[in-house]
Scaffold this motif. Sequence first.
Motif, PDB file in Angstrom:
ATOM      1  N   ASP A  41       2.291  -2.651   5.532  1.00 45.30           N
ATOM      2  CA  ASP A  41       3.115  -3.461   4.630  1.00 45.30           C
ATOM      3  C   ASP A  41       4.083  -4.343   5.408  1.00 45.30           C
ATOM      4  OD1 ASP A  41       2.045  -2.689   2.190  1.00 45.30           O
ATOM      5  OD2 ASP A  41       3.386  -0.971   1.991  1.00 45.30           O
ATOM      6  N   HIS A  42       4.709  -3.767   6.422  1.00 44.88           N
ATOM      7  CA  HIS A  42       5.694  -4.517   7.210  1.00 44.88           C
ATOM      8  C   HIS A  42       5.055  -5.725   7.882  1.00 44.88           C
ATOM      9  CE1 HIS A  42       9.185  -5.265   9.716  1.00 44.88           C
ATOM     10  NE2 HIS A  42       8.415  -5.206  10.791  1.00 44.88           N
ATOM     11  N   LEU A  43       3.910  -5.518   8.508  1.00 43.86           N
ATOM     12  CA  LEU A  43       3.228  -6.618   9.199  1.00 43.86           C
ATOM     13  C   LEU A  43       2.708  -7.651   8.204  1.00 43.86           C
ATOM     14  CD1 LEU A  43       1.259  -4.650  11.937  1.00 43.86           C
ATOM     15  CD2 LEU A  43       3.379  -5.946  12.198  1.00 43.86           C
ATOM     16  N   ALA A  44       2.179  -7.204   7.068  1.00 43.76           N
ATOM     17  CA  ALA A  44       1.667  -8.135   6.062  1.00 43.76           C
ATOM     18  C   ALA A  44       2.800  -8.964   5.467  1.00 43.76           C
ATOM     19  CB  ALA A  44       0.938  -7.370   4.961  1.00 43.76           C
ATOM     20  N   ASP A  45       3.942  -8.337   5.227  1.00 44.97           N
ATOM     21  CA  ASP A  45       5.086  -9.072   4.688  1.00 44.97           C
ATOM     22  C   ASP A  45       5.573 -10.128   5.679  1.00 44.97           C
ATOM     23  OD1 ASP A  45       5.046  -7.643   2.356  1.00 44.97           O
ATOM     24  OD2 ASP A  45       6.575  -6.202   2.982  1.00 44.97           O
ATOM     25  N   ARG A  46       5.585  -9.777   6.956  1.00 41.28           N
ATOM     26  CA  ARG A  46       6.006 -10.747   7.973  1.00 41.28           C
ATOM     27  C   ARG A  46       5.048 -11.933   8.028  1.00 41.28           C
ATOM     28  NH1 ARG A  46       7.735  -8.500  13.710  1.00 41.28           N
ATOM     29  NH2 ARG A  46       8.047 -10.758  13.877  1.00 41.28           N
ATOM     30  N   MET A  47       3.753 -11.656   7.951  1.00 39.43           N
ATOM     31  CA  MET A  47       2.770 -12.736   7.952  1.00 39.43           C
ATOM     32  C   MET A  47       2.934 -13.624   6.725  1.00 39.43           C
ATOM     33  SD  MET A  47      -0.665 -10.799   9.309  1.00 39.43           S
ATOM     34  CE  MET A  47      -1.638 -12.288   9.040  1.00 39.43           C
ATOM     35  N   VAL A  58       0.822  -1.199   0.000  1.00 39.80           N
ATOM     36  CA  VAL A  58       0.000   0.000   0.000  1.00 39.80           C
ATOM     37  C   VAL A  58       0.861   1.255   0.000  1.00 39.80           C
ATOM     38  CG1 VAL A  58      -2.048  -1.027   1.034  1.00 39.80           C
ATOM     39  CG2 VAL A  58      -0.214  -0.217   2.511  1.00 39.80           C
ATOM     40  N   LEU A  59       2.126   1.098   0.335  1.00 40.52           N
ATOM     41  CA  LEU A  59       3.076   2.194   0.204  1.00 40.52           C
ATOM     42  C   LEU A  59       4.099   1.778  -0.841  1.00 40.52           C
ATOM     43  CD1 LEU A  59       4.033   4.956   1.213  1.00 40.52           C
ATOM     44  CD2 LEU A  59       5.445   3.772   2.905  1.00 40.52           C
ATOM     45  N   PRO A  60       3.892   2.177  -2.109  1.00 37.89           N
ATOM     46  CA  PRO A  60       4.788   1.749  -3.185  1.00 37.89           C
ATOM     47  C   PRO A  60       6.247   2.061  -2.859  1.00 37.89           C
ATOM     48  CG  PRO A  60       2.861   2.847  -4.092  1.00 37.89           C
ATOM     49  CD  PRO A  60       2.806   3.036  -2.606  1.00 37.89           C
ATOM     50  N   PRO A  61       7.159   1.124  -3.094  1.00 35.76           N
ATOM     51  CA  PRO A  61       8.573   1.344  -2.763  1.00 35.76           C
ATOM     52  C   PRO A  61       9.149   2.619  -3.382  1.00 35.76           C
ATOM     53  CG  PRO A  61       8.188  -0.961  -3.302  1.00 35.76           C
ATOM     54  CD  PRO A  61       6.906  -0.242  -3.605  1.00 35.76           C
ATOM     55  N   SER A  62       8.688   2.980  -4.574  1.00 40.49           N
ATOM     56  CA  SER A  62       9.230   4.164  -5.243  1.00 40.49           C
ATOM     57  C   SER A  62       8.865   5.460  -4.534  1.00 40.49           C
ATOM     58  CB  SER A  62       8.729   4.219  -6.689  1.00 40.49           C
ATOM     59  OG  SER A  62       7.310   4.283  -6.736  1.00 40.49           O
ATOM     60  N   LEU A  63       7.839   5.417  -3.685  1.00 43.75           N
ATOM     61  CA  LEU A  63       7.378   6.622  -3.001  1.00 43.75           C
ATOM     62  C   LEU A  63       7.870   6.719  -1.558  1.00 43.75           C
ATOM     63  CD1 LEU A  63       5.472   6.601  -5.491  1.00 43.75           C
ATOM     64  CD2 LEU A  63       3.647   7.391  -3.977  1.00 43.75           C
ATOM     65  N   ARG A  64       8.466   5.664  -1.050  1.00 40.86           N
ATOM     66  CA  ARG A  64       8.759   5.613   0.379  1.00 40.86           C
ATOM     67  C   ARG A  64       9.710   6.715   0.833  1.00 40.86           C
ATOM     68  NH1 ARG A  64       9.305  -0.995   0.966  1.00 40.86           N
ATOM     69  NH2 ARG A  64       7.059  -1.409   0.670  1.00 40.86           N
ATOM     70  N   ALA A  65      10.753   6.962   0.084  1.00 37.68           N
ATOM     71  CA  ALA A  65      11.729   7.968   0.505  1.00 37.68           C
ATOM     72  C   ALA A  65      11.104   9.363   0.523  1.00 37.68           C
ATOM     73  CB  ALA A  65      12.941   7.940  -0.423  1.00 37.68           C
ATOM     74  N   TRP A  66      10.420   9.706  -0.571  1.00 45.37           N
ATOM     75  CA  TRP A  66       9.832  11.041  -0.665  1.00 45.37           C
ATOM     76  C   TRP A  66       8.740  11.244   0.367  1.00 45.37           C
ATOM     77  CZ3 TRP A  66      11.778  15.154  -2.755  1.00 45.37           C
ATOM     78  CH2 TRP A  66      12.655  15.042  -3.836  1.00 45.37           C
ATOM     79  N   LEU A  67       7.844  10.272   0.512  1.00 45.97           N
ATOM     80  CA  LEU A  67       6.762  10.421   1.470  1.00 45.97           C
ATOM     81  C   LEU A  67       7.279  10.385   2.908  1.00 45.97           C
ATOM     82  CD1 LEU A  67       3.792   8.409  -0.073  1.00 45.97           C
ATOM     83  CD2 LEU A  67       4.271  10.862  -0.153  1.00 45.97           C
TER      84      LEU A  67
END
Length: 240
Positions: A221-227, A21-30
């Motif tokens: 995203d972090h929690l979903a990836d861990r699951m 839900v937070l696209p990797p390409s936007l993480r730094a800027w956001l």
Amino acid sequence: MDRLAGTDLEAGQGQLAARAVLPPSLRAWLGLIAALAASVVVVLGVLYAGRGGPGRVDSWIIPPTADSVRPPWRNVALVLDFLGEPAGSVMVIAAGVAGCLLLRRPRAAVLVVAGAGLTVGTTTLLKHLVGRTIHGAGNLSYPSGHTAFFTALALMAALVATGRLGLGRTAGTSLVLAAALVAGATMGWAEVGLGAHYPTDALGGWCTALAVIPATAWLVDHLADRMADQITDAGRRERR
């Protein structure tokens, strides 16, 4: 059969983990924008802590009174205000969750609920910490919860659209910021026009959403990836 089932399981979990839900390409800027927005919230909170009237910036923009907006635009402002009330916000959140599930975006559905809840919770906490009032001691005003909530909805919708459309960093960031700006300005206009908030309250609410939503999206995203990783590991153990 077990090997095929395990392969399908891994593929399914990989697809789920990829639907961030937070696209990797936007993480730094956001992330940078969220930090700046949080700084603005803190600075304004310190400036207006314990105050019960408009500041200099508020007086420059528009003095909030009960009749700043008159019909027919007042009716529009009242509808917008209703969307930020408990009954209206529940309806909007339910519609957002239903839309995400129809699009098969479970992470986005979780983000809608978590993002809205954390945004409203943050503004409520800040109101009691800052203690700024309008129209009497019992009306806490900073930051505007309505503006924060409406901006949060727009941010989350833009993030989902960015991921679904596969937009790059420039286009995705532009869409997210444009959606937040339009939503914040619209609800801020309604709240100030109805005399419910000062302009700087609306600005504080807008910045609160900009600070909370990217962090919430990253956490989802972090929690979903861990699951997903745990389920994948469990599938691998079953095949051994």
